[in-house]
Design a protein around this motif. Structure first.
Motif, PDB file in Angstrom:
ATOM      1  N   LEU A 166      -2.338  26.592   9.408  1.00  0.00           N
ATOM      2  CA  LEU A 166      -1.085  25.603   9.731  1.00  0.00           C
ATOM      3  C   LEU A 166       0.157  26.437   9.181  1.00  0.00           C
ATOM      4  CD1 LEU A 166      -0.088  23.207  10.365  1.00  0.00           C
ATOM      5  CD2 LEU A 166      -0.522  21.976   8.542  1.00  0.00           C
ATOM      6  N   ASP A 167       0.074  27.413   8.036  1.00  0.00           N
ATOM      7  CA  ASP A 167       1.258  28.034   7.434  1.00  0.00           C
ATOM      8  C   ASP A 167       1.864  28.940   8.209  1.00  0.00           C
ATOM      9  OD1 ASP A 167      -0.669  29.782   7.066  1.00  0.00           O
ATOM     10  OD2 ASP A 167      -0.473  29.589   4.756  1.00  0.00           O
ATOM     11  N   VAL A 168       0.949  29.889   9.318  1.00  0.00           N
ATOM     12  CA  VAL A 168       1.497  30.806  10.114  1.00  0.00           C
ATOM     13  C   VAL A 168       2.599  30.179  11.220  1.00  0.00           C
ATOM     14  CG1 VAL A 168      -0.653  32.037   9.676  1.00  0.00           C
ATOM     15  CG2 VAL A 168      -0.204  31.161  11.859  1.00  0.00           C
ATOM     16  N   PHE A 169       2.430  29.027  11.417  1.00  0.00           N
ATOM     17  CA  PHE A 169       3.292  28.335  12.472  1.00  0.00           C
ATOM     18  C   PHE A 169       4.879  28.248  11.810  1.00  0.00           C
ATOM     19  CE2 PHE A 169      -0.984  27.339  13.783  1.00  0.00           C
ATOM     20  CZ  PHE A 169      -0.804  27.767  15.419  1.00  0.00           C
ATOM     21  N   GLN A 170       4.765  28.195  10.621  1.00  0.00           N
ATOM     22  CA  GLN A 170       5.940  27.749  10.101  1.00  0.00           C
ATOM     23  C   GLN A 170       7.128  29.090  10.247  1.00  0.00           C
ATOM     24  OE1 GLN A 170       7.127  25.230   8.698  1.00  0.00           O
ATOM     25  NE2 GLN A 170       5.018  24.334   8.881  1.00  0.00           N
ATOM     26  N   ARG A 171       6.275  30.203  10.661  1.00  0.00           N
ATOM     27  CA  ARG A 171       7.383  31.441  11.066  1.00  0.00           C
ATOM     28  C   ARG A 171       8.186  31.207  12.361  1.00  0.00           C
ATOM     29  NH1 ARG A 171       3.074  36.427  11.968  1.00  0.00           N
ATOM     30  NH2 ARG A 171       2.290  35.678   9.833  1.00  0.00           N
ATOM     31  N   ILE A 172       7.789  30.161  13.086  1.00  0.00           N
ATOM     32  CA  ILE A 172       8.239  29.993  14.252  1.00  0.00           C
ATOM     33  C   ILE A 172       9.412  28.730  13.879  1.00  0.00           C
ATOM     34  CG2 ILE A 172       8.332  28.790  16.886  1.00  0.00           C
ATOM     35  CD1 ILE A 172       5.293  29.674  16.590  1.00  0.00           C
ATOM     36  N   GLU A 173      10.859  29.292  13.933  1.00  0.00           N
ATOM     37  CA  GLU A 173      11.608  28.546  13.172  1.00  0.00           C
ATOM     38  C   GLU A 173      12.094  27.268  13.995  1.00  0.00           C
ATOM     39  OE1 GLU A 173      14.965  31.180  12.457  1.00  0.00           O
ATOM     40  OE2 GLU A 173      13.895  32.408  11.292  1.00  0.00           O
ATOM     41  N   ALA A 190     -16.945  24.092  17.705  1.00  0.00           N
ATOM     42  CA  ALA A 190     -15.609  24.039  17.978  1.00  0.00           C
ATOM     43  C   ALA A 190     -14.921  24.845  17.133  1.00  0.00           C
ATOM     44  CB  ALA A 190     -14.944  22.709  18.003  1.00  0.00           C
ATOM     45  N   PRO A 191     -13.780  25.705  17.124  1.00  0.00           N
ATOM     46  CA  PRO A 191     -13.400  26.551  16.283  1.00  0.00           C
ATOM     47  C   PRO A 191     -12.610  25.988  15.008  1.00  0.00           C
ATOM     48  CG  PRO A 191     -11.774  26.417  18.397  1.00  0.00           C
ATOM     49  CD  PRO A 191     -13.048  25.533  18.712  1.00  0.00           C
ATOM     50  N   GLY A 192     -12.639  26.457  13.882  1.00  0.00           N
ATOM     51  CA  GLY A 192     -12.141  25.932  12.636  1.00  0.00           C
ATOM     52  C   GLY A 192     -12.856  25.022  12.312  1.00  0.00           C
ATOM     53  N   THR A 193     -12.179  24.080  11.331  1.00  0.00           N
ATOM     54  CA  THR A 193     -12.933  22.543  11.100  1.00  0.00           C
ATOM     55  C   THR A 193     -12.261  21.403  11.579  1.00  0.00           C
ATOM     56  OG1 THR A 193     -11.442  22.536   9.093  1.00  0.00           O
ATOM     57  CG2 THR A 193     -13.438  24.221   8.883  1.00  0.00           C
ATOM     58  N   GLN A 194     -12.728  20.179  11.279  1.00  0.00           N
ATOM     59  CA  GLN A 194     -12.129  19.190  11.754  1.00  0.00           C
ATOM     60  C   GLN A 194     -10.747  18.879  10.755  1.00  0.00           C
ATOM     61  OE1 GLN A 194     -14.580  15.246  11.599  1.00  0.00           O
ATOM     62  NE2 GLN A 194     -13.079  14.582  12.960  1.00  0.00           N
ATOM     63  N   ALA A 195     -10.977  19.206   9.595  1.00  0.00           N
ATOM     64  CA  ALA A 195      -9.837  18.930   8.856  1.00  0.00           C
ATOM     65  C   ALA A 195      -8.637  19.836   9.317  1.00  0.00           C
ATOM     66  CB  ALA A 195     -10.261  19.311   7.376  1.00  0.00           C
ATOM     67  N   GLN A 196      -8.817  21.201   9.688  1.00  0.00           N
ATOM     68  CA  GLN A 196      -7.792  22.028  10.040  1.00  0.00           C
ATOM     69  C   GLN A 196      -7.292  21.324  11.474  1.00  0.00           C
ATOM     70  OE1 GLN A 196     -10.022  25.976  10.325  1.00  0.00           O
ATOM     71  NE2 GLN A 196      -8.074  26.712   9.471  1.00  0.00           N
ATOM     72  N   PHE A 197      -8.014  21.040  12.235  1.00  0.00           N
ATOM     73  CA  PHE A 197      -7.923  20.527  13.557  1.00  0.00           C
ATOM     74  C   PHE A 197      -6.823  19.438  13.191  1.00  0.00           C
ATOM     75  CE2 PHE A 197      -8.936  17.634  17.236  1.00  0.00           C
ATOM     76  CZ  PHE A 197      -8.104  18.148  18.027  1.00  0.00           C
ATOM     77  N   GLY A 198      -7.540  18.413  12.384  1.00  0.00           N
ATOM     78  CA  GLY A 198      -6.439  17.044  12.169  1.00  0.00           C
ATOM     79  C   GLY A 198      -4.967  17.556  11.778  1.00  0.00           C
TER      80      GLY A 198
END
Ligand code: FES
Ligand code: FES
Lengths: 154, 217
Positions: free
Chosen positions: B45-52, B189-197
């Motif tokens: 999730l945190d990498v998306f924070q770089r999109i202002e 499916a990629p990642g985990t369900q928690a990440q997806f959620g």
């Protein structure tokens, strides 16, 4: 673990591994060999039985799922082989080798219980997963229609 | 979809060779600024924070979640017809099942005639609670991420859910969760369900924006 299950109207208490496939319990523990082992992977339908009236594939149904419930096999479809499907099967000489036929009959019986007047599409969809290596499909469909009293126009 | 990819790739190459000066759309530019990710993982999730810009971030978040929605473990049972798919999504379910009136199969061929409430490793039959196929209105196969995004926001085509219910369903539903624990060597499916959620929740929190029609993850 002890499993209590009614099989063909008779109460049974089975002291088996709860993960044992129902098919094993029927054939090897209870000696009901009318239900066949074809693939063991839910792919052929030879092991079809009824669990509380619903068709299940006994090769992939853990016996614990049947605990406290009612199982019907081909041996219990009728007391004397007189179910309308069984009579139609004999009249039209449906089976060839016969291996798939108890599964076909159990599936067809569930269909008629829910849809007494099935269309060709109903029959094809409900029996689509019951494979017959001898290719008796057209006789099966004709016999289901005969048992249901649906005119076979073909 | 999968077969179309090489075709799309060659169209892009041809366009490049022909000196086409079309600017990449801004979604794609944002997307390129995100770090690469392995096909088996989701970007945290945190990498998306770089999109202002929150709207841009929302679109990027949706594209990331589309990698789950459109993964065969999920989309195989959101088919475009009356039969689910299996494996990598190019083959129809074997045995040949049809959805029936309640999306649980037809009499004699109900989903639960074979699928148990958990995977059956012995016979490789997958299982989870309430095994069934998504209604026709919820078909995802063949959709672009944008089409899927619009669909997921439409209660007529998302199973009657609010966005909050959609987040909850994605994050916690047991049948959805099967996608990450499919058993028997199936690719999860990629990642985990928690990440997806968490990604879906962040997409909703940023306005549930939809990416452009051309945008791909
Ligand atoms: S033996 Fe059960 S489906 Fe083939
Ligand atoms: S009669 Fe031989 S497999 Fe059906």
């Amino acid at each position: 673990m002890s499993i209590r299950v009614r099989v063909n109207g008779v109460e049974q208490e089975l002291d088996v591994d709860p993960e044992m496939p129902l098919l094993w319990a029927l054939r090897d523990v209870l000696g009901l060999t009318g239900t066949k082992y074809g693939c063991g992977q839910a792919l052929c339908g030879a092991c079809s039985v009824h669990l509380d009236g619903q068709v299940v594939r006994a090769c992939v149904t853990p016996i614990r799922r049947a605990d406290g419930r009612e199982v019907t096999t081909i041996e219990g479809l009728s007391p004397d082989g007189g179910h309308p499907l069984q009579r139609a099967w004999v009249e039209l000489g449906v089976p060839q080798c016969g291996f798939c036929q108890s599964g076909q009959l159990m599936c067809a019986a569930a269909l008629l219980a829910k849809k007494p007047q099935p269309t060709d599409a109903d029959i094809d969809q409900s029996l689509a997963g019951n494979l017959c290596r001898c290719g008796t499909y057209t006789r099966i469909r004709a016999a289901v229609k005969k048992a249901a009293g649906v005119p076979d126009s073909k | 979809m999968i077969r179309a990819l090489p075709v799309l790739a060659s169209v892009v190459l041809l366009a490049g060779a022909g000196g086409c000066r079309r600017q990449p759309d801004s979604d794609a530019a944002r997307w390129e600024s995100l770090p690469p990710v392995d096909a088996r993982d989701l970007r945290p999730l945190d990498v998306f924070q770089r999109i202002e810009d929150p709207a841009q971030r929302s679109r990027a978040l949706f594209l990331e979640t589309s990698r789950v929605y459109l993964h065969p473990r999920c989309s195989n049972c959101h088919p475009d017809g009356d039969s689910p798919y299996q494996d990598s999504g190019e083959t129809l379910h074997n045995p040949p099942v049809t959805r029936g009136p309640e999306d649980k199969g037809v009499v004699g061929m109900e989903c639960t005639g074979c699928h148990q409430e958990k995977n059956l490793e012995l016979a490789r039959v997958p299982g989870a609670p309430n095994w069934h196929v998504a209604p026709r209105s919820m078909a995802w196969v063949g959709k672009s991420p944008r089409e899927l995004c619009e669909q997921l926001k439409d209660p007529e085509r998302n199973g009657g859910k609010t966005l909050a219910q959609l987040v909850e369903h994605n994050a916690h539903d047991a049948l959805v969760g099967w996608g990450w624990a499919p058993g028997s060597g199936r690719q999860p499916a990629p990642g985990t369900q928690a990440q997806f959620g968490a990604l879906v929740a962040a997409w909703v929190a940023t306005g549930a924006q939809c990416p452009s029609e051309e945008a791909r993850p």
